[in-house]
Motif scaffolding. Structure first.
Motif, PDB file in Angstrom:
ATOM      1  N   ALA A 198     -12.394 -65.693 -69.665  1.00 50.70           N
ATOM      2  CA  ALA A 198     -13.369 -66.546 -70.339  1.00 50.70           C
ATOM      3  C   ALA A 198     -12.574 -67.549 -71.155  1.00 50.70           C
ATOM      4  O   ALA A 198     -11.547 -67.210 -71.740  1.00 50.70           O
ATOM      5  CB  ALA A 198     -14.267 -65.712 -71.246  1.00 50.70           C
ATOM      6  N   VAL A 220     -17.791 -69.525 -75.879  1.00 50.83           N
ATOM      7  CA  VAL A 220     -17.302 -69.444 -74.499  1.00 50.83           C
ATOM      8  C   VAL A 220     -17.805 -70.657 -73.718  1.00 50.83           C
ATOM      9  O   VAL A 220     -19.005 -70.906 -73.657  1.00 50.83           O
ATOM     10  CB  VAL A 220     -17.743 -68.135 -73.822  1.00 50.83           C
ATOM     11  N   LEU A 230     -16.032 -69.591 -67.399  1.00 52.60           N
ATOM     12  CA  LEU A 230     -15.567 -68.312 -66.876  1.00 52.60           C
ATOM     13  C   LEU A 230     -14.784 -68.580 -65.608  1.00 52.60           C
ATOM     14  O   LEU A 230     -15.073 -69.528 -64.874  1.00 52.60           O
ATOM     15  CB  LEU A 230     -16.741 -67.381 -66.561  1.00 52.60           C
TER      16      LEU A 230
END
Length: 175
Positions: free
Chosen positions: A44, A54, A57
């Protein structure tokens, strides 16, 4: 498979420019866990700061190697002109424009005590426990830029099909 978090600071890495320019792969400077990270582990991308969180990914694409950052133009100041440990990564899900907010993850009991929340000054990468990763995945924004593009294209197709159908129906009902 393990999960890791790579921390970026917007003051030092131009994340928006990196992704806007179409990049999805890079080699991330790391200082620790070189023998623990492996190809296929998930990562992440964490943006530091109170308004961070975040932003993407991805997956580790190879074992750590010694080398120089492959895209120094996105770094301020420029990375040192010497070899360092790099972790090759590819970001497959990018939502940098609407990251999973730090506050959202801090409010999730599965993530609230994660290492990044307790010791954000540590070096990359940060290990992520399975429940912490689960919390990240559950908070992924439902509609990123790709989803918006697909929805927009689908709307155009539907509108076009509707227009063709109506034109055909109109032609059939004319005297």
């Amino acid at each position: 498979m393990a999960h890791w978090l790579l921390q970026a600071n917007r003051k030092h890495w131009r994340i928006a420019d990196f992704f806007t320019d179409g990049h999805h792969e890079t080699a991330w400077p790391i200082r620790r866990h070189r023998t623990a990270v492996t190809e296929g582990d998930q990562v992440a991308l964490w943006i530091s700061g109170k308004d961070g969180g975040v932003a993407a990914l991805g997956v580790i694409t190879a074992e750590p190697t010694l080398g120089r950052v492959p895209d120094p133009q996105y770094w301020t100041p420029q990375p040192p002109d010497k070899d360092g440990w790099l972790l090759p990564v590819r970001f497959d899900q990018i939502f940098a424009g609407t990251p999973i907010a730090r506050a959202t993850l801090a409010a999730d009991p599965r993530f609230a005590t994660s290492l990044i929340m307790r010791m954000s000054g540590g070096g990359n990468p940060f290990p992520v426990k399975p429940l912490e990763w689960e919390a990240i995945e559950e908070h992924i924004p439902p509609h990123g830029p790709v989803a918006a593009t697909v929805r927009g294209a689908a709307a155009v197709v539907v509108a076009g099909a509707t227009a063709v159908r109506e034109a055909f129906r109109s032609a059939l009902t004319r005297p």
